[in-house]
Design an enzyme around this catalytic site. Structure first.
Site, PDB file in Angstrom:
ATOM      1  CD  GLN A 124      -2.350   1.204   2.872  1.00 52.45           C
ATOM      2  OE1 GLN A 124      -1.749   0.645   3.799  1.00 52.45           O
ATOM      3  NE2 GLN A 124      -3.478   1.839   3.066  1.00 52.45           N
ATOM      4  CD  GLU A 242      -4.620   0.353   6.565  1.00 53.94           C
ATOM      5  OE1 GLU A 242      -4.916   1.345   5.864  1.00 53.94           O
ATOM      6  OE2 GLU A 242      -3.454   0.069   6.877  1.00 53.94           O
TER       7      GLU A 242
HETATM    8  C1  LIG Z   1       3.457  -0.973  11.498  1.00 57.29           C
HETATM    9  C2  LIG Z   1       3.048   0.070  10.506  1.00 57.29           C
HETATM   10  C3  LIG Z   1       2.795  -0.306   9.207  1.00 57.29           C
HETATM   11  C4  LIG Z   1       2.420   0.659   8.262  1.00 57.29           C
HETATM   12  N1  LIG Z   1       2.204   0.250   6.970  1.00 57.29           N
HETATM   13  C5  LIG Z   1       1.872   1.175   6.038  1.00 57.29           C
HETATM   14  C6  LIG Z   1       1.700   0.779   4.670  1.00 57.29           C
HETATM   15  O1  LIG Z   1       1.836  -0.395   4.316  1.00 57.29           O
HETATM   16  N2  LIG Z   1       1.388   1.720   3.764  1.00 57.29           N
HETATM   17  C7  LIG Z   1       1.215   3.039   4.106  1.00 57.29           C
HETATM   18  O2  LIG Z   1       0.884   3.833   3.226  1.00 57.29           O
HETATM   19  N3  LIG Z   1       1.391   3.452   5.387  1.00 57.29           N
HETATM   20  C8  LIG Z   1       1.723   2.555   6.356  1.00 57.29           C
HETATM   21  N4  LIG Z   1       1.914   2.947   7.655  1.00 57.29           N
HETATM   22  C9  LIG Z   1       1.886   4.385   7.958  1.00 57.29           C
HETATM   23  C10 LIG Z   1       0.715   4.856   8.795  1.00 57.29           C
HETATM   24  O3  LIG Z   1      -0.488   4.859   8.069  1.00 57.29           O
HETATM   25  C11 LIG Z   1       1.083   6.269   9.315  1.00 57.29           C
HETATM   26  O4  LIG Z   1       2.203   6.122  10.164  1.00 57.29           O
HETATM   27  C12 LIG Z   1      -0.044   6.934  10.060  1.00 57.29           C
HETATM   28  O5  LIG Z   1      -1.113   7.248   9.190  1.00 57.29           O
HETATM   29  C13 LIG Z   1       0.416   8.215  10.798  1.00 57.29           C
HETATM   30  O6  LIG Z   1       1.068   9.093   9.921  1.00 57.29           O
HETATM   31  P1  LIG Z   1       2.509   9.690  10.302  1.00 57.29           P
HETATM   32  O7  LIG Z   1       3.401   8.543  10.692  1.00 57.29           O
HETATM   33  O8  LIG Z   1       2.924  10.549   9.174  1.00 57.29           O
HETATM   34  O9  LIG Z   1       2.282  10.542  11.614  1.00 57.29           O
HETATM   35  P2  LIG Z   1       1.749  12.078  11.710  1.00 57.29           P
HETATM   36  O10 LIG Z   1       0.560  12.232  10.821  1.00 57.29           O
HETATM   37  O11 LIG Z   1       2.940  12.962  11.454  1.00 57.29           O
HETATM   38  O12 LIG Z   1       1.315  12.143  13.197  1.00 57.29           O
HETATM   39  C14 LIG Z   1       2.245  12.369  14.287  1.00 57.29           C
HETATM   40  C15 LIG Z   1       1.435  12.496  15.574  1.00 57.29           C
HETATM   41  O13 LIG Z   1       0.563  13.652  15.493  1.00 57.29           O
HETATM   42  C16 LIG Z   1      -0.779  13.264  15.735  1.00 57.29           C
HETATM   43  N5  LIG Z   1      -1.681  14.034  14.880  1.00 57.29           N
HETATM   44  C17 LIG Z   1      -1.503  14.322  13.559  1.00 57.29           C
HETATM   45  N6  LIG Z   1      -2.558  15.035  13.099  1.00 57.29           N
HETATM   46  C18 LIG Z   1      -3.421  15.168  14.125  1.00 57.29           C
HETATM   47  C19 LIG Z   1      -4.718  15.769  14.270  1.00 57.29           C
HETATM   48  N7  LIG Z   1      -5.313  16.391  13.246  1.00 57.29           N
HETATM   49  N8  LIG Z   1      -5.325  15.721  15.489  1.00 57.29           N
HETATM   50  C20 LIG Z   1      -4.721  15.081  16.543  1.00 57.29           C
HETATM   51  N9  LIG Z   1      -3.493  14.491  16.466  1.00 57.29           N
HETATM   52  C21 LIG Z   1      -2.868  14.522  15.277  1.00 57.29           C
HETATM   53  C22 LIG Z   1      -0.852  11.794  15.389  1.00 57.29           C
HETATM   54  O14 LIG Z   1      -1.911  11.145  16.053  1.00 57.29           O
HETATM   55  C23 LIG Z   1       0.516  11.299  15.844  1.00 57.29           C
HETATM   56  O15 LIG Z   1       0.494  11.024  17.227  1.00 57.29           O
HETATM   57  C24 LIG Z   1       2.299   2.024   8.628  1.00 57.29           C
HETATM   58  C25 LIG Z   1       2.555   2.394   9.952  1.00 57.29           C
HETATM   59  C26 LIG Z   1       2.936   1.440  10.879  1.00 57.29           C
HETATM   60  C27 LIG Z   1       3.206   1.884  12.285  1.00 57.29           C
END
Ligand SMILES: Cc1cc2nc3c(=O)[nH]c(=O)nc-3n(C[C@H](O)[C@H](O)[C@H](O)COP(=O)(O)OP(=O)(O)OC[C@H]3O[C@@H](n4cnc5c(N)ncnc54)[C@H](O)[C@@H]3O)c2cc1C
Length: 377
Positions: A124, A242
């Site tokens: 994905q 998902e």
């Molecule tokens: C084990 C694992 C597997 C994954 N596999 C995939 C995959 O196969 N494909 C893929 O595309 N992605 C994958 N992901 C990514 C995952 O979808 C993202 O990590 C997730 O959506 C969070 O985005 P970010 O890491 O950019 O964090 P950010 O969006 O930068 O968030 C950082 C922090 O800020 C908080 N935050 C951000 N915005 C807000 C808001 N509006 N209100 C309150 N709090 C907020 C979040 O809750 C978090 O605590 C995976 C993640 C993990 C951990």
């Protein structure tokens, strides 16, 4: 309300049980993630050969058109047999349902069968370094050329990309449109020129996910899923599956096994009377029962042709709590000298990711507030 199984359903349960008894050998201990993935592919192929993968999919695409009750029975038997979770999860639970809902006949015929057999692993390609929670701010671009697009950008946290043949990808096809418009949903050939996959090591020590760099990767026109610039709606189908079926369905099975294992371990160690351990196990039991009931509800929606909606955010939160609570409990139950200790240590470390993967818990609560409770922003 009569919750007992009919004679046909009991016969179905017996068929599943017998098949698993005849076909599931002991799961080996793996010395590497590569080995685990190779074993998982062979196991999924074995299941699919007898049509035991995606059993609720229509029979024309390799499923059995199984009813929600049959799926629940299958999951329970699968857990009882201590069978491992399936390897092609992204294909089975994200790409497959999205193609079933939005794909053309040719796309379904081309891709669905090999998802079930794990002959083609899927990944994905949604998250980017600057677009996770706020996914619609993604900047990967697909520029139109003859017969398709050239795709450039960077994706991150892409689970199983190093094994994948295909990726479901969100890319901007209209740079001038508002944020949620101008995004298209493309299927990317992961063996195409211009793709660089770099594994990222997690705290478990394994590299389950990756960075993926895309440099003028050609995507043929017939790899567009849904309409041009309407990819956000298609992506919502993927995300609802998902959160509403991927984590909860597979993890219900996994946690049925884990809880039974922990309960046995606590009994052996004489810890069932310790108030903290008893409380933790009882809590996990209740959370698992709630997840099971929600999964039944989701299955009955799917059987009526209704796609999972925003309630999948609640289901994902329930799964996150369960997996984190059970992993905490394990550290109180399992003795460091036990052969199970390494496995639980790994599970505890992995469980930290549960509140991030598939959209963070904060984001799920926002969706529940907005779209289910109708709270003001
Ligand atoms: C084990 C694992 C597997 C994954 N596999 C995939 C995959 O196969 N494909 C893929 O595309 N992605 C994958 N992901 C990514 C995952 O979808 C993202 O990590 C997730 O959506 C969070 O985005 P970010 O890491 O950019 O964090 P950010 O969006 O930068 O968030 C950082 C922090 O800020 C908080 N935050 C951000 N915005 C807000 C808001 N509006 N209100 C309150 N709090 C907020 C979040 O809750 C978090 O605590 C995976 C993640 C993990 C951990």
């Amino acid at each position: 309300m009569d919750l007992s199984f009919t004679a046909d359903e009991q016969a179905f349960a017996a068929e599943v049980r017998e098949w698993l008894a005849a076909n599931l050998a002991d799961v080996p201990t793996f010395s590497s993630f590569d080995e685990e993935v190779a074993w998982g592919r062979a196991w999924q192929a074995r299941l699919a050969a007898d049509r035991w993968v995606g059993i609720h999919w229509p029979s024309e695409f390799g499923g059995r058109g199984a009813s929600p009750v049959q799926v629940a029975i299958f999951n329970a038997e699968y857990a009882r047999a201590r069978a491992p979770q399936l390897i092609n999860r992204v294909g089975l639970n994200l790409a497959g349902p999205t193609l079933l809902a939005h794909g053309t006949d040719e796309q379904k015929a081309r891709w669905l069968a090999k998802i079930l057999t794990a002959e083609e692993i899927w990944c994905q390609l949604f998250s980017e370094p600057g677009a996770g929670s706020d996914l619609a701010s993604l900047t990967t671009r697909a520029v139109a050329v003859d017969d398709g697009w050239l795709l450039s950008g960077q994706k991150v946290w892409t689970s199983y990309a190093q094994y994948a043949r295909w990726g479901i990808c969100l890319a901007r096809t209209d740079a001038d449109a508002p944020k949620h418009s101008g995004i298209s949903y493309l299927v990317v050939d992961m063996s195409a020129d211009g793709i660089d996959v770099r594994p990222l090591t997690q705290i478990t020590g394994e590299a389950e996910f990756n960075e993926v760099f895309l440099d003028d990767v050609f995507v043929p026109a017939d790899h567009l899923v849904g309409d041009l610039n309407q990819g956000w709606a298609v992506a919502n189908t993927t995300l609802a599956h998902e959160r509403g079926t991927n984590f909860p369905f597979k993890e219900q099975v996994v946690h049925e096994v884990y809880l039974a294992e922990l309960w046995g371990e606590a009994a052996r160690a004489g810890k069932l009377d310790e108030p903290k351990v008893a409380d933790q196990l009882a809590q996990a039991y209740v959370e698992l029962a709630v997840l099971r009931l929600h999964n039944w509800r989701t299955l009955s929606r799917l059987a009526k042709g209704v796609e999972p909606g925003p309630e999948s955010s609640w289901v994902k939160l329930a799964w996150t709590d369960l997996t984190q609570h059970l992993s905490e409990a394990a550290l109180d139950v399992v003795d460091p000298a036990s052969p199970l200790w390494g496995k639980w240590q790994r599970q505890w470390l992995w469980s930290k990711a549960a509140s991030i993967a598939g959209g963070t818990s904060e984001i799920q609560r926002t969706i529940i507030g907005d779209r289910i409770l109708g709270l003001p922003r």
